[in-house]
Design a protein around this motif. Sequence first.
Motif, mmCIF file in Angstrom:
data_model
loop_
_atom_site.group_PDB
_atom_site.id
_atom_site.type_symbol
_atom_site.label_atom_id
_atom_site.label_comp_id
_atom_site.label_asym_id
_atom_site.label_seq_id
_atom_site.Cartn_x
_atom_site.Cartn_y
_atom_site.Cartn_z
ATOM 1 N N ASP A 45 -5.775 6.865 5.111
ATOM 2 C CA ASP A 45 -5.661 7.392 3.746
ATOM 3 C C ASP A 45 -4.568 6.675 2.965
ATOM 4 O O ASP A 45 -4.738 6.374 1.784
ATOM 5 N N ILE A 46 -3.451 6.387 3.625
ATOM 6 C CA ILE A 46 -2.370 5.647 2.957
ATOM 7 C C ILE A 46 -2.890 4.279 2.518
ATOM 8 O O ILE A 46 -2.657 3.852 1.384
ATOM 9 N N GLN A 47 -3.612 3.615 3.399
ATOM 10 C CA GLN A 47 -4.134 2.291 3.071
ATOM 11 C C GLN A 47 -5.114 2.362 1.905
ATOM 12 O O GLN A 47 -5.053 1.550 0.983
ATOM 13 N N SER A 48 -6.015 3.342 1.914
ATOM 14 C CA SER A 48 -6.997 3.426 0.824
ATOM 15 C C SER A 48 -6.333 3.805 -0.494
ATOM 16 O O SER A 48 -6.711 3.285 -1.554
ATOM 17 N N ILE A 49 -5.323 4.667 -0.446
ATOM 18 C CA ILE A 49 -4.600 5.033 -1.667
ATOM 19 C C ILE A 49 -3.833 3.831 -2.212
ATOM 20 O O ILE A 49 -3.859 3.556 -3.416
ATOM 21 N N ASN A 50 -3.165 3.096 -1.330
ATOM 22 C CA ASN A 50 -2.434 1.901 -1.770
ATOM 23 C C ASN A 50 -3.378 0.868 -2.374
ATOM 24 O O ASN A 50 -3.050 0.227 -3.376
ATOM 25 N N THR A 51 -4.553 0.709 -1.778
ATOM 26 C CA THR A 51 -5.548 -0.229 -2.310
ATOM 27 C C THR A 51 -6.016 0.210 -3.697
ATOM 28 O O THR A 51 -6.114 -0.607 -4.615
ATOM 29 N N ALA A 52 -6.291 1.513 -3.843
ATOM 30 C CA ALA A 52 -6.737 2.030 -5.144
ATOM 31 C C ALA A 52 -5.649 1.865 -6.204
ATOM 32 O O ALA A 52 -5.935 1.463 -7.337
ATOM 33 N N LEU A 53 -4.418 2.181 -5.853
ATOM 34 C CA LEU A 53 -3.320 2.024 -6.806
ATOM 35 C C LEU A 53 -3.137 0.557 -7.183
ATOM 36 O O LEU A 53 -2.963 0.224 -8.356
ATOM 37 N N SER A 54 -3.206 -0.304 -6.190
ATOM 38 C CA SER A 54 -3.030 -1.733 -6.434
ATOM 39 C C SER A 54 -4.124 -2.279 -7.342
ATOM 40 O O SER A 54 -3.862 -3.108 -8.217
ATOM 41 N N SER A 55 -5.349 -1.809 -7.159
ATOM 42 C CA SER A 55 -6.448 -2.289 -7.995
ATOM 43 C C SER A 55 -6.272 -1.879 -9.453
ATOM 44 O O SER A 55 -6.811 -2.511 -10.355
ATOM 45 N N GLU A 56 -5.514 -0.829 -9.679
ATOM 46 C CA GLU A 56 -5.224 -0.375 -11.048
ATOM 47 C C GLU A 56 -3.852 -0.869 -11.520
ATOM 48 O O GLU A 56 -3.362 -0.437 -12.559
ATOM 49 N N TYR A 57 -3.236 -1.737 -10.721
ATOM 50 C CA TYR A 57 -1.918 -2.301 -11.030
ATOM 51 C C TYR A 57 -0.847 -1.217 -11.181
ATOM 52 O O TYR A 57 -0.005 -1.271 -12.066
ATOM 53 N N ILE A 58 -0.909 -0.265 -10.270
ATOM 54 C CA ILE A 58 0.080 0.809 -10.231
ATOM 55 C C ILE A 58 0.910 0.619 -8.974
ATOM 56 O O ILE A 58 0.378 0.401 -7.883
ATOM 57 N N ARG A 59 2.216 0.718 -9.131
ATOM 58 C CA ARG A 59 3.117 0.610 -7.990
ATOM 59 C C ARG A 59 4.007 1.842 -7.960
ATOM 60 O O ARG A 59 4.569 2.235 -8.982
ATOM 61 N N VAL A 60 4.111 2.440 -6.771
ATOM 62 C CA VAL A 60 4.946 3.627 -6.589
ATOM 63 C C VAL A 60 5.894 3.363 -5.438
ATOM 64 O O VAL A 60 5.471 3.009 -4.342
ATOM 65 N N ASP A 61 7.182 3.506 -5.701
ATOM 66 C CA ASP A 61 8.199 3.328 -4.670
ATOM 67 C C ASP A 61 9.062 4.576 -4.606
ATOM 68 O O ASP A 61 9.365 5.181 -5.629
ATOM 69 N N ARG A 62 9.466 4.941 -3.388
ATOM 70 C CA ARG A 62 10.424 6.032 -3.261
ATOM 71 C C ARG A 62 11.762 5.489 -3.718
ATOM 72 O O ARG A 62 12.244 4.488 -3.214
ATOM 73 N N GLU A 63 12.324 6.138 -4.696
ATOM 74 C CA GLU A 63 13.569 5.640 -5.270
ATOM 75 C C GLU A 63 14.788 6.244 -4.592
ATOM 76 O O GLU A 63 15.682 5.552 -4.165
ATOM 77 N N SER A 64 14.785 7.558 -4.505
ATOM 78 C CA SER A 64 15.969 8.190 -3.919
ATOM 79 C C SER A 64 15.643 9.583 -3.410
ATOM 80 O O SER A 64 14.703 10.225 -3.851
ATOM 81 N N VAL A 65 16.454 10.004 -2.469
ATOM 82 C CA VAL A 65 16.383 11.354 -1.928
ATOM 83 C C VAL A 65 17.790 11.905 -1.988
ATOM 84 O O VAL A 65 18.736 11.256 -1.549
ATOM 85 N N ASN A 66 17.941 13.073 -2.583
ATOM 86 C CA ASN A 66 19.256 13.709 -2.574
ATOM 87 C C ASN A 66 19.117 15.112 -2.009
ATOM 88 O O ASN A 66 18.084 15.454 -1.447
ATOM 89 N N GLU A 67 20.128 15.921 -2.167
ATOM 90 C CA GLU A 67 20.134 17.252 -1.560
ATOM 91 C C GLU A 67 19.042 18.166 -2.098
ATOM 92 O O GLU A 67 18.578 19.053 -1.401
ATOM 93 N N THR A 68 18.612 17.934 -3.335
ATOM 94 C CA THR A 68 17.663 18.873 -3.942
ATOM 95 C C THR A 68 16.319 18.274 -4.315
ATOM 96 O O THR A 68 15.382 19.015 -4.591
ATOM 97 N N SER A 69 16.200 16.925 -4.336
ATOM 98 C CA SER A 69 14.942 16.357 -4.817
ATOM 99 C C SER A 69 14.620 14.996 -4.199
ATOM 100 O O SER A 69 15.457 14.365 -3.567
#
Length: 116
Positions: A45-69
């Motif tokens: 599922d991760i691979q298929s989601i990444n492929t779908a996002l990539s085909s639409e030129y969408i990139r999502v990266d985890r930016e940060s994790v803190n105590e609340t979010s």
Amino acid sequence: MLPSVLTFAERGLQELYGNKPLVNRPLSELYVGCVKVIIQRIKADIQSINTALSSEYIRVDRESVNETSVAYHVIFSGQIGNVELTKDDARKEIGEWLSGYIRNVGVELMKRLCNP
């Protein structure tokens, strides 16, 4: 979120391997087998989601994790934005995803038992 679900499932598998042989070995082997199937499905599922996002030129990266979010950095059509989830919402989402995978494996096992 799926990478977090994958991490959770992989930790569960490591715990199953780390436990000393249980009295009911066939049952522990069933648990290990089910978790392995779940991990394979999450990875697919991760691979298929990444492929779908990539085909639409969408990139999502985890930016940060803190105590609340947990914050994600999103790039789409040259636009840059952030999506932030509270940790409670993230835990709930992870639980729902994992429950869905577990439920699907259970349904599939029941079908195989009833229709050999």
